[in-house]
Scaffold this motif. Structure first.
Motif, PDB file in Angstrom:
ATOM      1  N   MET A 110       0.890  -1.280  -0.082  1.00  0.00           N
ATOM      2  CA  MET A 110       0.215  -0.177   0.071  1.00  0.00           C
ATOM      3  C   MET A 110       0.926   1.382   0.037  1.00  0.00           C
ATOM      4  N   PRO A 111       0.655   2.236  -0.940  1.00  0.00           N
ATOM      5  CA  PRO A 111       1.503   3.431  -1.018  1.00  0.00           C
ATOM      6  C   PRO A 111       1.258   4.383   0.260  1.00  0.00           C
ATOM      7  N   LYS A 112       2.121   5.280   0.408  1.00  0.00           N
ATOM      8  CA  LYS A 112       1.835   6.298   1.499  1.00  0.00           C
ATOM      9  C   LYS A 112       1.090   7.242   0.838  1.00  0.00           C
ATOM     10  N   ILE A 113       0.312   8.089   2.029  1.00  0.00           N
ATOM     11  CA  ILE A 113      -0.613   9.164   1.587  1.00  0.00           C
ATOM     12  C   ILE A 113       0.506  10.328   1.285  1.00  0.00           C
ATOM     13  N   ARG A 114       0.164  11.137   0.414  1.00  0.00           N
ATOM     14  CA  ARG A 114       0.808  12.375   0.278  1.00  0.00           C
ATOM     15  C   ARG A 114       0.316  13.402   0.941  1.00  0.00           C
ATOM     16  N   THR A 115       1.198  14.329   1.709  1.00  0.00           N
ATOM     17  CA  THR A 115       0.748  15.374   2.531  1.00  0.00           C
ATOM     18  C   THR A 115       0.388  16.500   1.447  1.00  0.00           C
ATOM     19  N   ASN A 116      -0.618  17.359   1.675  1.00  0.00           N
ATOM     20  CA  ASN A 116      -1.082  18.384   0.847  1.00  0.00           C
ATOM     21  C   ASN A 116       0.065  19.714   1.375  1.00  0.00           C
ATOM     22  N   ARG A 117       0.790  20.179   0.483  1.00  0.00           N
ATOM     23  CA  ARG A 117       1.803  20.978   0.707  1.00  0.00           C
ATOM     24  C   ARG A 117       1.273  22.374   0.884  1.00  0.00           C
ATOM     25  N   GLY A 118       0.168  22.731   0.249  1.00  0.00           N
ATOM     26  CA  GLY A 118      -0.218  24.123   0.700  1.00  0.00           C
ATOM     27  C   GLY A 118      -0.966  23.932   2.073  1.00  0.00           C
ATOM     28  N   ALA A 119      -1.299  22.957   2.752  1.00  0.00           N
ATOM     29  CA  ALA A 119      -2.064  22.994   3.938  1.00  0.00           C
ATOM     30  C   ALA A 119      -0.729  22.761   4.841  1.00  0.00           C
ATOM     31  N   ALA A 120       0.100  22.126   4.612  1.00  0.00           N
ATOM     32  CA  ALA A 120       1.367  22.087   5.345  1.00  0.00           C
ATOM     33  C   ALA A 120       2.015  23.242   5.585  1.00  0.00           C
ATOM     34  N   ASP A 155      -7.101  17.307   8.942  1.00  0.00           N
ATOM     35  CA  ASP A 155      -6.344  15.911   9.362  1.00  0.00           C
ATOM     36  C   ASP A 155      -6.186  15.195   8.108  1.00  0.00           C
ATOM     37  N   LYS A 156      -7.220  15.230   7.381  1.00  0.00           N
ATOM     38  CA  LYS A 156      -7.062  14.508   5.932  1.00  0.00           C
ATOM     39  C   LYS A 156      -5.724  14.770   5.113  1.00  0.00           C
ATOM     40  N   LEU A 157      -5.664  16.302   5.103  1.00  0.00           N
ATOM     41  CA  LEU A 157      -4.749  16.724   4.249  1.00  0.00           C
ATOM     42  C   LEU A 157      -3.234  16.841   4.912  1.00  0.00           C
ATOM     43  N   LEU A 158      -3.094  16.590   6.198  1.00  0.00           N
ATOM     44  CA  LEU A 158      -2.145  16.279   6.798  1.00  0.00           C
ATOM     45  C   LEU A 158      -1.824  14.837   7.413  1.00  0.00           C
ATOM     46  N   PRO A 159      -1.676  13.810   6.723  1.00  0.00           N
ATOM     47  CA  PRO A 159      -2.068  12.685   7.387  1.00  0.00           C
ATOM     48  C   PRO A 159      -0.770  12.377   8.403  1.00  0.00           C
ATOM     49  N   TYR A 160       0.405  12.658   8.307  1.00  0.00           N
ATOM     50  CA  TYR A 160       1.485  12.383   8.951  1.00  0.00           C
ATOM     51  C   TYR A 160       2.096  13.555  10.225  1.00  0.00           C
ATOM     52  N   SER A 161       1.403  14.641  10.209  1.00  0.00           N
ATOM     53  CA  SER A 161       1.917  15.681  11.125  1.00  0.00           C
ATOM     54  C   SER A 161       1.354  15.410  12.636  1.00  0.00           C
TER      55      SER A 161
END
Length: 65
Positions: A1-11, A59-65
């Motif tokens: 299963m691939p990793k989920i990408r972080t939305n860079r604008g939201a980060a 939370d959905k846009l920033l899965p790993y923060s």
């Protein structure tokens, strides 16, 4: 299963606090400041914490923060 990408604008716009809440900078502070009162500009300086429904969306846009 691939990793989920972080939305860079939201980060760039949101940071997580130590307790897990999400804080952000307020809008309406960058230009056209002459018509805004000093009290209004002073209150806009502070970072604010997101309400729970908005926090779930971010939370959905920033899965790993």
């Amino acid at each position: 299963m691939p990793k989920i990408r972080t939305n860079r604008g939201a980060a760039k716009r949101f940071k997580r606090t130590a307790s897990g809440k999400i804080k952000h900078r307020q809008s309406f502070t960058s230009h056209i400041l002459t018509k805004k009162s000093p009290k209004r500009k002073r209150h806009l300086r502070k970072n604010i914490v997101l309400q729970l429904p908005d926090q779930k969306l971010v939370d959905k846009l920033l899965p790993y923060s």
